[in-house]
Scaffold this motif. Sequence first.
Motif, PDB file in Angstrom:
ATOM      1  N   MET A   1      47.602  32.479  15.393  1.00 60.35           N
ATOM      2  CA  MET A   1      47.160  31.688  14.021  1.00 60.35           C
ATOM      3  C   MET A   1      46.339  30.490  14.151  1.00 60.35           C
ATOM      4  SD  MET A   1      50.011  29.950  11.791  1.00 60.35           S
ATOM      5  CE  MET A   1      50.643  31.395  10.821  1.00 60.35           C
ATOM      6  N   THR A   2      45.385  30.615  13.437  1.00 67.64           N
ATOM      7  CA  THR A   2      44.402  29.263  13.630  1.00 67.64           C
ATOM      8  C   THR A   2      45.022  28.349  12.867  1.00 67.64           C
ATOM      9  OG1 THR A   2      43.157  30.160  11.612  1.00 67.64           O
ATOM     10  CG2 THR A   2      42.456  31.149  13.655  1.00 67.64           C
ATOM     11  N   GLU A   3      44.508  27.076  13.381  1.00 65.65           N
ATOM     12  CA  GLU A   3      44.860  25.817  12.559  1.00 65.65           C
ATOM     13  C   GLU A   3      43.878  25.690  11.420  1.00 65.65           C
ATOM     14  OE1 GLU A   3      46.054  22.519  14.542  1.00 65.65           O
ATOM     15  OE2 GLU A   3      46.710  23.689  16.385  1.00 65.65           O
ATOM     16  N   PRO A   4      44.621  25.023  10.373  1.00 66.13           N
ATOM     17  CA  PRO A   4      43.792  24.865   9.121  1.00 66.13           C
ATOM     18  C   PRO A   4      42.757  23.531   9.578  1.00 66.13           C
ATOM     19  CG  PRO A   4      45.829  23.906   8.680  1.00 66.13           C
ATOM     20  CD  PRO A   4      46.019  24.701  10.087  1.00 66.13           C
ATOM     21  N   THR A   5      41.652  23.911   8.754  1.00 62.51           N
ATOM     22  CA  THR A   5      40.512  22.649   9.123  1.00 62.51           C
ATOM     23  C   THR A   5      41.074  21.548   8.339  1.00 62.51           C
ATOM     24  OG1 THR A   5      38.968  24.504   9.490  1.00 62.51           O
ATOM     25  CG2 THR A   5      38.071  22.354   8.879  1.00 62.51           C
ATOM     26  N   VAL A   6      40.832  20.457   8.760  1.00 63.24           N
ATOM     27  CA  VAL A   6      41.017  18.992   8.138  1.00 63.24           C
ATOM     28  C   VAL A   6      39.879  18.225   7.736  1.00 63.24           C
ATOM     29  CG1 VAL A   6      42.271  16.751   8.191  1.00 63.24           C
ATOM     30  CG2 VAL A   6      43.287  19.010   9.264  1.00 63.24           C
ATOM     31  N   LEU A   7      39.649  18.603   6.774  1.00 67.23           N
ATOM     32  CA  LEU A   7      38.333  17.687   6.039  1.00 67.23           C
ATOM     33  C   LEU A   7      38.434  16.277   6.015  1.00 67.23           C
ATOM     34  CD1 LEU A   7      37.381  20.140   3.173  1.00 67.23           C
ATOM     35  CD2 LEU A   7      36.332  20.352   5.548  1.00 67.23           C
ATOM     36  N   PRO A   8      37.327  15.685   6.455  1.00 67.42           N
ATOM     37  CA  PRO A   8      37.515  14.150   6.374  1.00 67.42           C
ATOM     38  C   PRO A   8      37.771  13.611   4.816  1.00 67.42           C
ATOM     39  CG  PRO A   8      35.250  14.692   6.847  1.00 67.42           C
ATOM     40  CD  PRO A   8      35.907  15.917   6.898  1.00 67.42           C
ATOM     41  N   ALA A   9      38.504  12.438   4.651  1.00 66.03           N
ATOM     42  CA  ALA A   9      38.626  12.164   3.141  1.00 66.03           C
ATOM     43  C   ALA A   9      37.296  11.553   2.566  1.00 66.03           C
ATOM     44  CB  ALA A   9      39.403  10.676   3.247  1.00 66.03           C
ATOM     45  N   ALA A  10      37.234  11.822   1.480  1.00 63.84           N
ATOM     46  CA  ALA A  10      35.881  11.575   0.650  1.00 63.84           C
ATOM     47  C   ALA A  10      35.680  10.098   0.720  1.00 63.84           C
ATOM     48  CB  ALA A  10      36.044  11.945  -0.941  1.00 63.84           C
ATOM     49  N   ALA A  11      34.141   9.905   0.959  1.00 67.96           N
ATOM     50  CA  ALA A  11      33.699   8.353   1.091  1.00 67.96           C
ATOM     51  C   ALA A  11      33.618   7.820  -0.345  1.00 67.96           C
ATOM     52  CB  ALA A  11      32.483   8.630   1.820  1.00 67.96           C
ATOM     53  N   THR A  12      34.723   7.733  -0.900  1.00 61.39           N
ATOM     54  CA  THR A  12      34.535   6.961  -2.107  1.00 61.39           C
ATOM     55  C   THR A  12      34.006   5.559  -1.967  1.00 61.39           C
ATOM     56  OG1 THR A  12      37.030   6.298  -2.280  1.00 61.39           O
ATOM     57  CG2 THR A  12      36.606   8.570  -3.150  1.00 61.39           C
ATOM     58  N   PRO A  13      33.888   4.938  -3.166  1.00 61.72           N
ATOM     59  CA  PRO A  13      33.256   3.360  -3.083  1.00 61.72           C
ATOM     60  C   PRO A  13      34.641   2.648  -2.575  1.00 61.72           C
ATOM     61  CG  PRO A  13      32.326   4.224  -4.861  1.00 61.72           C
ATOM     62  CD  PRO A  13      33.099   5.588  -4.336  1.00 61.72           C
ATOM     63  N   ASP A  14      35.983   3.015  -3.100  1.00 66.83           N
ATOM     64  CA  ASP A  14      37.261   2.224  -2.705  1.00 66.83           C
ATOM     65  C   ASP A  14      37.000   2.377  -1.158  1.00 66.83           C
ATOM     66  OD1 ASP A  14      37.517   1.196  -5.221  1.00 66.83           O
ATOM     67  OD2 ASP A  14      39.117   2.798  -5.576  1.00 66.83           O
ATOM     68  N   ARG A  15      37.327   3.634  -0.689  1.00 71.81           N
ATOM     69  CA  ARG A  15      37.309   3.935   0.661  1.00 71.81           C
ATOM     70  C   ARG A  15      36.316   2.892   1.642  1.00 71.81           C
ATOM     71  NH1 ARG A  15      40.323   7.246   3.485  1.00 71.81           N
ATOM     72  NH2 ARG A  15      38.887   7.587   4.809  1.00 71.81           N
ATOM     73  N   LEU A  16      35.053   3.076   1.250  1.00 69.53           N
ATOM     74  CA  LEU A  16      34.094   2.519   1.830  1.00 69.53           C
ATOM     75  C   LEU A  16      34.163   0.949   1.826  1.00 69.53           C
ATOM     76  CD1 LEU A  16      31.004   4.647   0.671  1.00 69.53           C
ATOM     77  CD2 LEU A  16      31.792   4.543   2.957  1.00 69.53           C
ATOM     78  N   MET A  17      34.903   0.439   0.621  1.00 77.31           N
ATOM     79  CA  MET A  17      35.028  -1.056   0.459  1.00 77.31           C
ATOM     80  C   MET A  17      36.187  -1.537   1.739  1.00 77.31           C
ATOM     81  SD  MET A  17      34.587  -2.285  -3.351  1.00 77.31           S
ATOM     82  CE  MET A  17      35.661  -1.049  -3.871  1.00 77.31           C
ATOM     83  N   ASP A  18      36.991  -0.566   1.614  1.00 74.32           N
ATOM     84  CA  ASP A  18      38.376  -0.865   2.734  1.00 74.32           C
ATOM     85  C   ASP A  18      37.619  -0.731   4.163  1.00 74.32           C
ATOM     86  OD1 ASP A  18      40.034  -0.910   0.646  1.00 74.32           O
ATOM     87  OD2 ASP A  18      40.989   0.863   0.837  1.00 74.32           O
ATOM     88  N   GLN A  19      36.690   0.226   4.483  1.00 78.80           N
ATOM     89  CA  GLN A  19      36.422   0.428   5.615  1.00 78.80           C
ATOM     90  C   GLN A  19      35.361  -0.624   6.003  1.00 78.80           C
ATOM     91  OE1 GLN A  19      34.706   4.095   6.646  1.00 78.80           O
ATOM     92  NE2 GLN A  19      34.464   3.760   8.736  1.00 78.80           N
TER      93      GLN A  19
END
Length: 146
Positions: A1-19
């Motif tokens: 069984m292959t492991e599901p691919t985990v996609l990075p969270a979308a780079a929303t303006p809110d996430r970018l401001m937090d980062q």
Amino acid sequence: MTEPTVLPAAATPDRLMDQLARAAAAYYRQFAAMAAESGLTLMQGKTLSLLREPKSMRSLAELLACDASNITGIVDRLETRGLVRREVSPADRRIKNVLLTEEGEQAVRRIRARVSAGLTGLERLSAEERSSLQDLLDRVFPDAAG
């Protein structure tokens, strides 16, 4: 069984401001520690680092987002230590400019070198990636560009 691919969270303006906030906090923790090694507070170190060229007391207050009376105290303490000096502005004798002394320039170089040594992530970027990052930061923060 292959492991599901985990996609990075979308780079929303809110996430970018937090980062960006986390990155700035990490930078200033490192900067404060290195300033303290030179016997300076964070605000004293930041003030010195802004003086690549002479600045008026008012412009320092604006850049540091603090009251002009706070800048007077910071500059007084830096002047007492021989790290800065004040001189009358040639354009307007009512204005006092703050300049680094040779000792102040050495203090800034030491702090920057120590901060740079502790922030190795920028060195892992290629020259092209650093240029791209600079361009992006200039676009996001045009008032801070330069």
